[in-house]
Design an enzyme around this catalytic site. Structure first.
Site: not given
Ligand code: BJW
Ligand code: ZN
Length: 238
Positions: A118, A102, A188
């Site tokens: 997102h 974001v 991740s």
């Molecule tokens: C490097 C590095 C370098 C570091 N070089 N690499 C159970 C099962 C399945 C699904 C669900 C569940 N319970 C709930 C859900 C649904 C939920 C979900 O997935 N939850 C999980 C936690 C289980 N998802 C949702 O709710 C989504 N909506 C949805 O599914 O709607 C339908 C639905 C609704 C209700 C119920 C069920 C379905 C919406 C998800 C919205 C996510 N929003 C966020 C936060 C926004 C806040 C903000 O930014 O202000 O978005 S969460 C946060 O995580 C953010 C990110 O975009 C997102 C992903 O994270 P990302 O980018 O992967 O970061 P990290 O920190 O996790 O990883 C970084 C990686 O980089 C690591 O691997 C490092 O190794 C690597 N790295 N330095 C290369 N230099």
């Protein structure tokens, strides 16, 4: 690295390329990731604050968190990995970038063919009338209100439990199902629906590449996993 050569060869003959990015690509610009220790703010995790329930209970607390992040992101610049992704857009006529970030750093680097699935931290949305506005104020005055109806605004960001925009989902799926190569950079693979994008592209026949500091749930599925910093690896692929 042998893997890099293989990816370069694939990209040399690819007609369609899709890129999926996460917080890791911006980590090299100094933006904290979510699941790293530096992602914590006053001992809250993203899962505690990035929900509609948290905002309904305590909008001030959630806005304070966003102000912390806005202040931090405002001083950050795209790094060579963002630049390389923008260069890929210019290189391939069929190209799409799906970012979970974001922070807006892809746009700052010049990317234009992208879905910010997102949302964007520099946009706010009215909780009453739904109006979306650009807002670059740092810090934003708490509590911020809509210029039109003067009701509370919220970050224009997809929180846990909220659905992604239907158009973003449709565009992303089309890009995943039609690409020759999918590059997955710095995510991740823990948060749905983006966590399912690698298998979607793989089953549609794409060559799937992961670039990450560590192994992820996607690592076993991808064709090539390159371990290291995005800023060092992504520019080498061009
Ligand atoms: C490097 C590095 C370098 C570091 N070089 N690499 C159970 C099962 C399945 C699904 C669900 C569940 N319970 C709930 C859900 C649904 C939920 C979900 O997935 N939850 C999980 C936690 C289980 N998802 C949702 O709710 C989504 N909506 C949805 O599914 O709607 C339908 C639905 C609704 C209700 C119920 C069920 C379905 C919406 C998800 C919205 C996510 N929003 C966020 C936060 C926004 C806040 C903000 O930014 O202000 O978005 S969460 C946060 O995580 C953010 C990110 O975009 C997102 C992903 O994270 P990302 O980018 O992967 O970061 P990290 O920190 O996790 O990883 C970084 C990686 O980089 C690591 O691997 C490092 O190794 C690597 N790295 N330095 C290369 N230099
Ligand atoms: Zn309004």
């Amino acid at each position: 690295m042998a893997g890099i050569l293989e990816v370069k060869t694939r990209l040399a003959t690819a007609r369609s390329v899709t890129v999926l990015t996460g917080a890791g690509i911006s980590a090299d610009s100094g933006v904290p990731t979510f699941r790293g220790a530096d992602g914590l703010w006053r001992n809250f995790r993203a899962e505690d604050l990035a929900t509609p329930g948290a905002f309904a209970r305590d909008p001030r607390l959630v806005w304070e968190w966003y102000n912390w992040r806005r202040e931090l992101i405002a001083t950050r610049k795209p790094n060579p990995a963002h630049d390389a992704v923008a260069a890929m857009e210019r290189r391939f006529s069929r190209f799409w970038l799906i970012t979970q970030n974001v922070d807006g750093l892809h746009r700052d680097a010049g990317s234009t063919r992208l879905s910010e699935i997102h949302g964007n931290i520099w946009k706010v949305r009215c909780t009453a009338c739904g109006r979306i506005e650009d807002n670059r104020q740092v810090p934003i005055p708490i509590l911020p209100v809509c210029t039109l109806c003067h009701k509370l605004v919220r970050p224009h960001i997809v929180w846990f439990g909220e659905s992604l925009a239907a158009e973003d989902l449709a565009t992303s799926h089309a890009a995943l199902e039609s690409c020759d190569v999918l590059l997955i950079i710095g995510t991740s693979g823990m948060v749905y629906p983006a966590a399912s994008f690698a298998p979607v592209a793989k089953s549609a026949g794409a060559f799937v590449v992961e670039i990450n500091l560590d192994a992820t749930p996607n690592s076993d599925l991808v064709d090539v996993a390159l371990q290291g910093h995005a800023k060092d690896i992504v520019p080498l692929l061009l």
